[in-house]
Design an enzyme around this catalytic site. Structure first.
Site, PDB file in Angstrom:
ATOM      1  N   HIS A 176       0.796  -1.227   0.000  1.00  0.00           N
ATOM      2  CA  HIS A 176       0.000   0.000   0.000  1.00  0.00           C
ATOM      3  C   HIS A 176       0.832   1.283   0.000  1.00  0.00           C
ATOM      4  O   HIS A 176       0.540   2.206   0.770  1.00  0.00           O
ATOM      5  CB  HIS A 176      -0.940   0.017   1.225  1.00  0.00           C
ATOM      6  CG  HIS A 176      -1.935  -1.094   1.233  1.00  0.00           C
ATOM      7  ND1 HIS A 176      -2.552  -1.530   2.386  1.00  0.00           N
ATOM      8  CD2 HIS A 176      -2.436  -1.854   0.240  1.00  0.00           C
ATOM      9  CE1 HIS A 176      -3.386  -2.526   2.087  1.00  0.00           C
ATOM     10  NE2 HIS A 176      -3.329  -2.744   0.800  1.00  0.00           N
TER      11      HIS A 176
HETATM   12  C1  LIG Z   1      -0.110  -7.516  -4.739  1.00  0.00           C
HETATM   13  C2  LIG Z   1      -1.013  -6.377  -4.326  1.00  0.00           C
HETATM   14  C3  LIG Z   1      -2.117  -6.636  -3.522  1.00  0.00           C
HETATM   15  C4  LIG Z   1      -2.959  -5.594  -3.144  1.00  0.00           C
HETATM   16  N1  LIG Z   1      -4.115  -5.895  -2.461  1.00  0.00           N
HETATM   17  C5  LIG Z   1      -5.048  -4.923  -2.308  1.00  0.00           C
HETATM   18  C6  LIG Z   1      -6.346  -5.228  -1.827  1.00  0.00           C
HETATM   19  O1  LIG Z   1      -6.692  -6.393  -1.550  1.00  0.00           O
HETATM   20  N2  LIG Z   1      -7.236  -4.209  -1.688  1.00  0.00           N
HETATM   21  C7  LIG Z   1      -6.911  -2.922  -1.988  1.00  0.00           C
HETATM   22  O2  LIG Z   1      -7.747  -2.034  -1.824  1.00  0.00           O
HETATM   23  N3  LIG Z   1      -5.678  -2.610  -2.438  1.00  0.00           N
HETATM   24  C8  LIG Z   1      -4.763  -3.578  -2.637  1.00  0.00           C
HETATM   25  N4  LIG Z   1      -3.545  -3.254  -3.174  1.00  0.00           N
HETATM   26  C9  LIG Z   1      -3.224  -1.839  -3.405  1.00  0.00           C
HETATM   27  C10 LIG Z   1      -3.949  -1.206  -4.578  1.00  0.00           C
HETATM   28  O3  LIG Z   1      -4.141  -2.128  -5.620  1.00  0.00           O
HETATM   29  C11 LIG Z   1      -3.146   0.019  -5.049  1.00  0.00           C
HETATM   30  O4  LIG Z   1      -3.051   0.940  -3.984  1.00  0.00           O
HETATM   31  C12 LIG Z   1      -3.788   0.750  -6.221  1.00  0.00           C
HETATM   32  O5  LIG Z   1      -4.020  -0.142  -7.286  1.00  0.00           O
HETATM   33  C13 LIG Z   1      -2.889   1.904  -6.669  1.00  0.00           C
HETATM   34  O6  LIG Z   1      -3.447   2.555  -7.783  1.00  0.00           O
HETATM   35  P1  LIG Z   1      -2.631   3.632  -8.618  1.00  0.00           P
HETATM   36  O7  LIG Z   1      -3.552   4.132  -9.659  1.00  0.00           O
HETATM   37  O8  LIG Z   1      -2.033   4.600  -7.682  1.00  0.00           O
HETATM   38  O9  LIG Z   1      -1.400   2.832  -9.271  1.00  0.00           O
HETATM   39  P2  LIG Z   1      -1.396   1.544 -10.205  1.00  0.00           P
HETATM   40  O10 LIG Z   1      -2.708   0.848 -10.161  1.00  0.00           O
HETATM   41  O11 LIG Z   1      -0.188   0.756  -9.849  1.00  0.00           O
HETATM   42  O12 LIG Z   1      -1.259   2.130 -11.682  1.00  0.00           O
HETATM   43  C14 LIG Z   1      -0.127   2.703 -12.226  1.00  0.00           C
HETATM   44  C15 LIG Z   1      -0.088   2.360 -13.714  1.00  0.00           C
HETATM   45  O13 LIG Z   1       0.868   3.180 -14.368  1.00  0.00           O
HETATM   46  C16 LIG Z   1       1.618   2.398 -15.248  1.00  0.00           C
HETATM   47  N5  LIG Z   1       2.930   3.034 -15.439  1.00  0.00           N
HETATM   48  C17 LIG Z   1       3.893   3.209 -14.512  1.00  0.00           C
HETATM   49  N6  LIG Z   1       4.968   3.811 -15.055  1.00  0.00           N
HETATM   50  C18 LIG Z   1       4.676   4.044 -16.347  1.00  0.00           C
HETATM   51  C19 LIG Z   1       5.384   4.650 -17.415  1.00  0.00           C
HETATM   52  N7  LIG Z   1       6.632   5.124 -17.256  1.00  0.00           N
HETATM   53  N8  LIG Z   1       4.771   4.716 -18.629  1.00  0.00           N
HETATM   54  C20 LIG Z   1       3.521   4.236 -18.811  1.00  0.00           C
HETATM   55  N9  LIG Z   1       2.806   3.657 -17.819  1.00  0.00           N
HETATM   56  C21 LIG Z   1       3.381   3.559 -16.609  1.00  0.00           C
HETATM   57  C22 LIG Z   1       1.720   1.058 -14.554  1.00  0.00           C
HETATM   58  O14 LIG Z   1       2.093   0.013 -15.430  1.00  0.00           O
HETATM   59  C23 LIG Z   1       0.317   0.917 -13.978  1.00  0.00           C
HETATM   60  O15 LIG Z   1      -0.572   0.321 -14.878  1.00  0.00           O
HETATM   61  C24 LIG Z   1      -2.672  -4.267  -3.547  1.00  0.00           C
HETATM   62  C25 LIG Z   1      -1.563  -4.016  -4.364  1.00  0.00           C
HETATM   63  C26 LIG Z   1      -0.740  -5.052  -4.763  1.00  0.00           C
HETATM   64  C27 LIG Z   1       0.429  -4.752  -5.657  1.00  0.00           C
END
Ligand SMILES: Cc1cc2nc3c(=O)[nH]c(=O)nc-3n(C[C@H](O)[C@H](O)[C@H](O)COP(=O)(O)OP(=O)(O)OC[C@H]3O[C@@H](n4cnc5c(N)ncnc54)[C@H](O)[C@@H]3O)c2cc1C
Ligand SMILES: *[C@@H]1O[C@H](CO)[C@@H](O)[C@H](O)[C@H]1NC(C)=O
Ligand SMILES: *[C@@H]1O[C@H](CO)[C@@H](O)[C@H](O)[C@H]1NC(C)=O
Ligand SMILES: *[C@@H]1O[C@H](CO)[C@@H](O)[C@H](O)[C@H]1NC(C)=O
Length: 616
Positions: A531
């Site tokens: 997280h």
């Molecule tokens: C294994 C795991 C289990 C989890 N379990 C839970 C759970 O049960 N419940 C819950 O609520 N949360 C859970 N989480 C946390 C939750 O999923 C994350 O907090 C949330 O998805 C974050 O969202 P975000 O949009 O900030 O980033 P992300 O969803 O990580 O999105 C970022 C995106 O940007 C892309 N990206 C990055 N750099 C570049 C670049 N240079 N060029 C182009 N694209 C790029 C990535 O590939 C990705 O697709 C878990 C996370 C993980 C990894």
């Protein structure tokens, strides 16, 4: 007879296969890209997919969303709720590792924690554990109090509700939940144990049974999960795919963004690399960074926005000196294990496999993270919640997670893996209680390893640096030991035995269950709950720890005078959270994107919901 049965089953299977495949919207990514769009969204993760949907609702604006990974449908097991750990360390995972930790991760290979992040449409929501927790009302009220105007609980609740399609019968009449939104939330119950045992055990300890996403988070709650009809409901499925039919939205996968193009203090586009070819794409209105808590700060720093000294040391010209990559917060978890005399809970059989393939039901259609509990005082000012507990049955999946995902040293992996496998084979019961510290005082950083955009950044969560974190963790451990000794838990023969004892040097030389023993376990074997947040944290104009203002834009601060920063640039993802929330971070990230979409479009899409929820 047996043959004709298998023939019938086979035919039904083929029919369902055709049915499932036709009901899936398989819209492909855009092949030809334009040179200019109104909005460019970097990263199709939890936040990015929501933005792509909401911004393209306005058919007069053009939107490009750029994703470094490929389609979530390339992974054959990603949709199966019971196997959420399998996508880790595949092509769909960035598979980061932290730098060696000083005061934690001592039983992990090289003292490095595995840090999975989704590299695929849906981002981390395509590889997460699907547990749906919004966070406490005090989290958001605390953000507002610390200068994030417009982010109090009252302000954000309508956006949680807007997203949601809650399908849990017992919550049907709850004013805190929504139906008809894109994000399906369903019941996690997979075995009778949460209702028969966990709940009563927690009530014996004085916890009330509540909806943790309702009025008060304190207490015990049955799990809620982002699963729709037995399939993972990532934001790619919920938000992006339904919008991909719109002509004003382009999706570019396998496209790695290396830099934001900045001209005269204004973000005007991005650089990206696709199939080894470099492209420049321009944005008329805004560039929106949704690359997550690791990559958003990385891209900012590569673009010259970040801590001056750090950028200078890498010879990156400094555009704006801001504390990008500071204030990293993450949740750490310690798994505690009790034996019991019920069956193993999830025992994959051929029948379960067939049942899932045919009907998307049975044990494979659930995550098996059946319950959570929150320990703390809901009436108090921060830190209102100390710990979150997951309570679940051991199963083959946990064995696999131990084997593949935690980066534990080989000796303990083998030992604990064997332990779980043995239990599953003998169909004997094990309950795993995870103890999570919700508001750690230790803070970490994200820094660049080099000026090369393809170099993974330096991740230092700095776990357990602050001595209070260890003390607060111990309170949670005591609580779980008490739970294992309640009448409810004793009625299934639970005993607080600890299989780690056999396998975890050097802790196994300490008296069990002493504080010394638990401290050792913690420093050696606690693992991340995935997280990370707050690396581009939000704050008001005269807050020198803030990277974005409450509109999620850039502010530049010099001796309390606001100087113009970079315009036409926003960050929208988990990195803007003021602090990590009390619980899992997917739902609050989706909320942030819903709210940001309204800010960007200059509309108020939740007027009606707000009216109905103002008194809550
Ligand atoms: C294994 C795991 C289990 C989890 N379990 C839970 C759970 O049960 N419940 C819950 O609520 N949360 C859970 N989480 C946390 C939750 O999923 C994350 O907090 C949330 O998805 C974050 O969202 P975000 O949009 O900030 O980033 P992300 O969803 O990580 O999105 C970022 C995106 O940007 C892309 N990206 C990055 N750099 C570049 C670049 N240079 N060029 C182009 N694209 C790029 C990535 O590939 C990705 O697709 C878990 C996370 C993980 C990894
Ligand atoms: C792409 O460009 C064409 C030609 O200018 C235009 O008609 C179309 O609307 C654009 N599409 C998007 C999504 O920008
Ligand atoms: C378990 O509870 C019983 C009575 O409720 C108590 O006598 C016993 O000491 C407890 N055991 C542990 C290990 O705490
Ligand atoms: C489990 O243990 C409890 C308490 O010792 C006992 O009452 C119960 O009969 C046992 N159940 C089974 C299936 O062994």
């Amino acid at each position: 007879m047996a043959q004709s049965w298998s023939l019938i089953v086979g035919v039904i299977g083929i029919l369902f296969y055709i049915y499932h495949n036709n009901s899936q919207q398989s819209v492909e990514e855009s092949v030809v890209l334009n040179g200019t769009y109104d909005y460019i969204i970097v990263g199709a993760g939890s936040a990015g997919c929501v933005l792509a949907n909401r911004l393209s609702e306005d058919l007069t604006s053009t939107v490009l969303i750029v994703e470094a990974g490929g389609s979530e449908e390339e992974n054959e097991v990603m949709h199966i709720p019971a196997l959420p750990g399998l996508p880790q360390n595949t092509k769909q995972d960035w598979a980061f590792r932290t730098i060696p930790q000083k005061k934690s991760c001592q039983g992990l290979k090289d003292q490095r924690s595995a840090w999975p992040r989704g590299k695929v449409l849906g981002g981390s929501s395509s590889i997460n554990y699907m547990h749906y927790i919004r966070g406490s009302r005090h989290d958001f009220d605390g953000w507002a109090k610390e200068g994030c105007e417009g982010w109090s609980y009252k302000d954000v609740l309508p956006y949680f509700i807007k997203s949601e399609d809650n399908r849990i019968p017992r919550l049907k009449n709850s004013a805190y939940h929504g139906t008809g939104g894109p994000l399906v939330v369903s019941d996690s119950m997979a075995t009778p144990l949460p209702d028969r045992v966990y709940r009563w055990g927690m009530e014996e300890l004085g916890y009330k049974t509540v909806d943790c996403n309702g009025e008060s988070q304190t207490g015990f709650c049955f799990g809620q999960e982002t699963v729709r009809n037995g399939e993972r409901w990532s934001t790619a499925k919920a938000f992006l795919r339904p919008a991909m039919i719109r002509p004003n939205l382009h999706v570019s996968t396998n496209s790695y963004v290396t830099k934001i193009l900045i001209e005269k203090g204004k973000a005007v586009g991005i650089w990206l690399v696709k199939d080894s070819v470099k492209y420049t794409i321009k944005a008329r209105e805004e560039v929106i960074l949704s690359a997550g808590a690791v990559n958003s700060p990385q891209i900012l720093m590569l673009s010259g926005i970040g801590p001056k000294e750090h950028l200078s040391s890498l010879k990156i010209p400094v555009k704006v000196d801001l504390p990008v990559g500071n204030n990293l917060e993450d949740h750490l978890m310690l798994l505690m294990i009790f034996r019991d005399n019920t069956s193993s809970g999830f025992n994959p059989s051929d029948w379960a496999d067939l049942q899932y393939k045919l009907f998307r039901s049975g044990p494979f259609g659930k995550v098996h993270l059946e319950a959570s509990a929150f320990h703390g005082d809901d009436k108090k000012a921060p830190p209102y919640f100390q710990n979150q507990f997951y309570i679940l049955k051991a199963n083959t999946r946990l064995a696999k997670d131990f084997e593949n995902n935690f980066n534990l040293n080989p000796q303990i992996t083998e030992g604990v893996f064997k332990f779980y496998k043995n239990m599953v084979e003998k169909n004997e019961g094990v309950i795993t209680a995870s103890n999570i510290l919700l508001h750690p005082k230790s803070k970490g950083t994200i820094r660049l390893r080099s000026a090369d955009p393809f170099d993974p950044p330096l991740i230092d969560p700095n776990y357990l640096d602050h001595p209070d974190d260890v003390k607060d963790f111990l309170k949670g451990m005591q609580e779980m030991l008490r739970l294992s000794n309640t009448t409810a838990f004793r009625s299934i023969g639970a005993s607080p035995s600890d299989p780690y004892l056999e396998y975890c040097p050097p802790c196994n030389s300490l008296p069990y269950p002493s504080d010394e023993y638990w401290k050792c376990r913690l420093r050696h074997y606690a693992v991340t709950v995935y997280h990370p947040t707050s690396t581009c944290r939000m704050g008001n104009d005269n807050d020198d720890t803030a990277v974005v203002d409450p509109q999620l834009k850039y502010t530049l601060l010099l001796s309390f005078i606001r100087v113009k920063g970079i315009s036409n640039l926003r960050v929208v993802d988990a990195s803007v959270m003021r602090h990590v929330t009390s619980g899992n971070t997917n739902a609050p990230t989706i909320m942030i994107a819903e709210k940001a979409a309204d800010m960007i479009r200059g509309i108020d899409s939740v007027k009606d919901i707000r009216k109905k929820t103002e008194h809550l």
